[in-house]
Design a protein around this motif. Structure first.
Motif, PDB file in Angstrom:
ATOM      1  N   ALA A 314       0.842  -1.196   0.000  1.00 12.37           N
ATOM      2  CA  ALA A 314       0.000   0.000   0.000  1.00 12.37           C
ATOM      3  C   ALA A 314       0.873   1.240   0.000  1.00 12.37           C
ATOM      4  O   ALA A 314       2.086   1.176   0.214  1.00 12.37           O
ATOM      5  N   VAL A 317      -1.777   8.118  -0.796  1.00 16.32           N
ATOM      6  CA  VAL A 317      -1.950   9.023  -1.926  1.00 16.32           C
ATOM      7  C   VAL A 317      -2.561  10.324  -1.401  1.00 16.32           C
ATOM      8  O   VAL A 317      -3.475  10.299  -0.570  1.00 16.32           O
ATOM      9  N   ARG A 319      -4.908  13.319  -1.804  1.00 11.61           N
ATOM     10  CA  ARG A 319      -6.054  13.801  -2.569  1.00 11.61           C
ATOM     11  C   ARG A 319      -6.750  14.894  -1.746  1.00 11.61           C
ATOM     12  O   ARG A 319      -7.096  14.664  -0.585  1.00 11.61           O
ATOM     13  N   ARG A 324      -4.643   9.452   1.753  1.00  5.90           N
ATOM     14  CA  ARG A 324      -5.603   8.370   1.551  1.00  5.90           C
ATOM     15  C   ARG A 324      -4.832   7.053   1.376  1.00  5.90           C
ATOM     16  O   ARG A 324      -3.917   6.963   0.556  1.00  5.90           O
ATOM     17  N   LEU A 325      -5.205   6.046   2.171  1.00  7.59           N
ATOM     18  CA  LEU A 325      -4.565   4.741   2.088  1.00  7.59           C
ATOM     19  C   LEU A 325      -5.020   4.035   0.818  1.00  7.59           C
ATOM     20  O   LEU A 325      -6.220   3.889   0.574  1.00  7.59           O
ATOM     21  N   GLN A 326      -4.044   3.622   0.002  1.00  2.00           N
ATOM     22  CA  GLN A 326      -4.384   3.010  -1.279  1.00  2.00           C
ATOM     23  C   GLN A 326      -3.642   1.678  -1.446  1.00  2.00           C
ATOM     24  O   GLN A 326      -2.417   1.645  -1.535  1.00  2.00           O
ATOM     25  N   ILE A 328      -2.096  -1.414  -3.440  1.00  3.82           N
ATOM     26  CA  ILE A 328      -1.435  -1.393  -4.750  1.00  3.82           C
ATOM     27  C   ILE A 328      -1.055  -2.819  -5.141  1.00  3.82           C
ATOM     28  O   ILE A 328      -0.651  -3.630  -4.303  1.00  3.82           O
ATOM     29  N   GLY A 343      -4.164   0.033  -8.917  1.00  3.73           N
ATOM     30  CA  GLY A 343      -4.369   0.820  -7.712  1.00  3.73           C
ATOM     31  C   GLY A 343      -3.962   2.270  -7.852  1.00  3.73           C
ATOM     32  O   GLY A 343      -4.440   3.124  -7.092  1.00  3.73           O
ATOM     33  N   LEU A 344      -3.094   2.628  -8.791  1.00  2.00           N
ATOM     34  CA  LEU A 344      -2.639   3.998  -8.989  1.00  2.00           C
ATOM     35  C   LEU A 344      -2.654   4.333 -10.461  1.00  2.00           C
ATOM     36  O   LEU A 344      -2.622   3.452 -11.338  1.00  2.00           O
ATOM     37  N   ASP A 348      -0.482  10.529  -9.947  1.00  2.00           N
ATOM     38  CA  ASP A 348      -0.831  10.488  -8.525  1.00  2.00           C
ATOM     39  C   ASP A 348       0.370  10.896  -7.682  1.00  2.00           C
ATOM     40  O   ASP A 348       1.526  10.541  -7.984  1.00  2.00           O
ATOM     41  N   VAL A 350       2.250  10.542  -4.129  1.00  2.00           N
ATOM     42  CA  VAL A 350       2.343   9.619  -3.006  1.00  2.00           C
ATOM     43  C   VAL A 350       3.340  10.180  -1.994  1.00  2.00           C
ATOM     44  O   VAL A 350       4.232  10.963  -2.324  1.00  2.00           O
ATOM     45  N   GLU A 360      -5.142   7.477   7.649  1.00  2.00           N
ATOM     46  CA  GLU A 360      -6.203   7.777   6.687  1.00  2.00           C
ATOM     47  C   GLU A 360      -6.869   9.099   7.055  1.00  2.00           C
ATOM     48  O   GLU A 360      -7.350   9.280   8.167  1.00  2.00           O
TER      49      GLU A 360
END
Length: 370
Positions: A314, A317, A319, A324-326, A328, A343-344, A348, A350, A360
Motif C-alpha cells: 500500500a 496518496v 487527494r 488516503r490509504l491506497q 497497490i 491501484g494507482l 498520482d 504519493v 487515513e
C-alpha cells in the motif's frame, strides 16, 4: 503534517542482482613433472611471457642414488668382492680353455699330416678335428662368461660409488610451455626431487578473462544466458559483460552470518576493448551487477513510498490535501522503483517514507516535489 511527495509516472528502470565475484583466466594450464627426478631451479617468475612449444619452463635431471646405511654398504662391498672373485675365476677358466684349444689344434694338425701319409685312419683324424672344434667352443663360452662377470662387477661397484660420482648430471627431460601467455604462479621454484605429476607452475593468457559469481539459487533462476551485466568495484571504470553460462547444479555455502545458502555459479564473458581491462588480473575481486529485467515507459512508484498493509502493498496518496490509504498491486521491483500493475494512475502524488503519525484522512502539506 509536512510530508515529502513523489509522483507516480512512466519511467524506464531495470531490475538487477548484485553480488561479489572473481575474475579468472578461462583456461589455466598447470605444468607438472612427467618423470621422477631432480627438478632444476625455475628461472621464470609470475608475469613472465612464454611461447607455446618454444619456451622451456622446467628441466628435470636424474635424482641422486639413495644413501647406503652401514648394513647395506657391507652387503654391497661383499657383493663387489664376490663379483671380483668371479671375474678372476672366469679369467682362469678362459686360460684353461685356450690351453686346451692349443693342444687340440696341435693334435688335429698332427693327425692331418699322418692321415695324408696313410699312417692314421680317417676315424682318428675325425676325432682329433672334433676335439679341436669342441675346444674352440669352450673358449668362446669362457670369453662370454668372463664378459658377464665383468659387467656384474661393474654393477656391484656402481652401487658403492653411487653419489660419489661428481660428474655433471645429464638433463633427461625439458618441459616447454603448452600455450602462449604469462606465468601466473610458480608452485615449485627451488631445486628439489619431484615425483611424476608434481605441479611446477601455472600458465594462462590474461587476455582470456572471465568472471565467476556465486548467486543465491532464487536469483540464479531469473538469470538467462546472454543477459547484460556490469563489472565494477575492481579499481577501474565499469566494464560491460554478458552472461555466458548458468551452471545447472548448486552447492552449499555458509555465509558470514553462519547461514547455509544454496549458491549457483554464473559465468560471464567480458566485452569491449581489452585495453580497458588490462590491469584486471587472475583472481581479482569484482562486483557483478546482472540485469534481470528492463522496461521502458513502465508505470512505477518509488520504493520509499511503499509499506505493508496486512498481506498487501500500500501507499498513501494525497487527494484534496489529505492522505488516503491506497492498496497497490506491484510487478517488477528494483532498489529505487516498483512497477504498478493496479491501484494507482499516472500523476498520482504519493508520500515518501510516511511516519506513524500519518493515517487515513490526515491533512498533509508538501515540503518538496518529486
Amino acid at each position: 503534517m509536512p510530508v515529502e511527495l513523489a509522483q507516480v509516472a512512466a519511467r524506464t528502470f531495470e531490475v538487477t542482482v548484485e553480488e561479489e565475484g572473481e575474475a579468472r583466466i578461462r583456461e589455466v594450464f598447470t605444468v607438472s613433472a612427467t618423470i621422477a627426478g631432480k627438478l632444476h631451479r625455475i628461472d621464470l617468475h609470475a608475469g613472465d611471457e612464454v611461447l607455446a612449444g618454444k619456451t622451456v619452463v622446467a628441466s628435470i635431471g636424474p635424482a641422486a642414488p639413495a644413501l647406503l646405511d652401514s648394513r647395506s654398504r657391507a652387503v654391497a662391498e661383499a657383493t663387489t668382492a664376490a663379483a671380483r672373485s668371479a671375474v678372476d675365476l672366469a679369467r682362469a677358466q678362459l686360460a684353461q680353455a685356450e690351453a686346451t684349444l692349443n693342444f687340440a689344434s696341435s693334435e688335429a694338425e698332427r693327425a692331418r699330416v699322418l692321415h695324408e701319409r696313410a699312417a692314421l685312419p680317417k676315424r682318428l683324424l675325425d676325432n682329433a678335428l672334433l676335439d679341436q672344434r669342441t675346444a674352440e667352443a669352450a673358449v668362446d663360452s669362457a670369453r662370454a662368461n668372463l664378459s658377464v662377470r665383468e659387467r656384474e662387477l661393474e654393477s656391484a661397484a656402481a652401487v658403492l660409488s653411487g653419489s660419489d660420482d661428481a660428474g655433471p648430471d645429464p638433463c633427461c627431460v625439458t618441459l616447454v610451455a603448452p600455450v602462449s601467455g604469462r606465468v601466473l604462479r610458480v608452485l615449485t621454484e627451488s631445486e628439489q626431487v619431484v615425483q611424476p605429476g608434481a605441479p611446477i607452475l601455472e600458465i594462462g593468457n590474461p587476455a582470456n578473462l572471465e568472471i565467476v559469481v556465486d548467486l543465491l539459487s532464487r536469483d540464479a533462476v531469473r538469470v538467462r544466458e546472454g543477459s547484460q551485466a556490469r563489472i565494477t568495484g575492481w579499481g577501474g571504470d565499469p566494464l560491460p559483460a554478458r552472461v555466458a553460462r548458468v551452471e545447472p547444479s548448486a552447492f552449499t555455502k555458509v555465509s558470514a552470518l553462519g547461514i547455509e545458502e544454496q549458491r549457483v555459479a554464473v559465468i560471464l564473458y567480458l566485452q569491449g576493448d581489452h585495453s580497458a581491462r588490462r590491469a584486471l588480473g587472475h583472481g581479482f575481486r569484482v562486483i557483478v551487477e546482472i540485469t534481470l529485467w528492463r522496461g521502458e515507459g513502465i508505470l512505477s512508484i518509488p520504493v520509499a513510498a511503499l509499506f505493508r498493509d496486512g498481506s498487501d502493498w500500500a501507499a498513501f496518496v494525497v487527494r484534496d490535501g489529505r492522505a488516503r490509504l491506497q492498496p497497490i498491486t506491484l510487478g517488477e521491483r528494483s532498489d529505487e522503483f516498483a512497477q504498478v500493475l493496479g491501484g494507482l494512475s499516472a500523476g498520482d502524488q504519493v508520500i515518501l517514507r510516511p511516519s506513524d503519525r500519518i493515517a487515513e484522512g490526515t491533512r498533509v502539506q508538501a515540503i518538496t516535489g518529486g
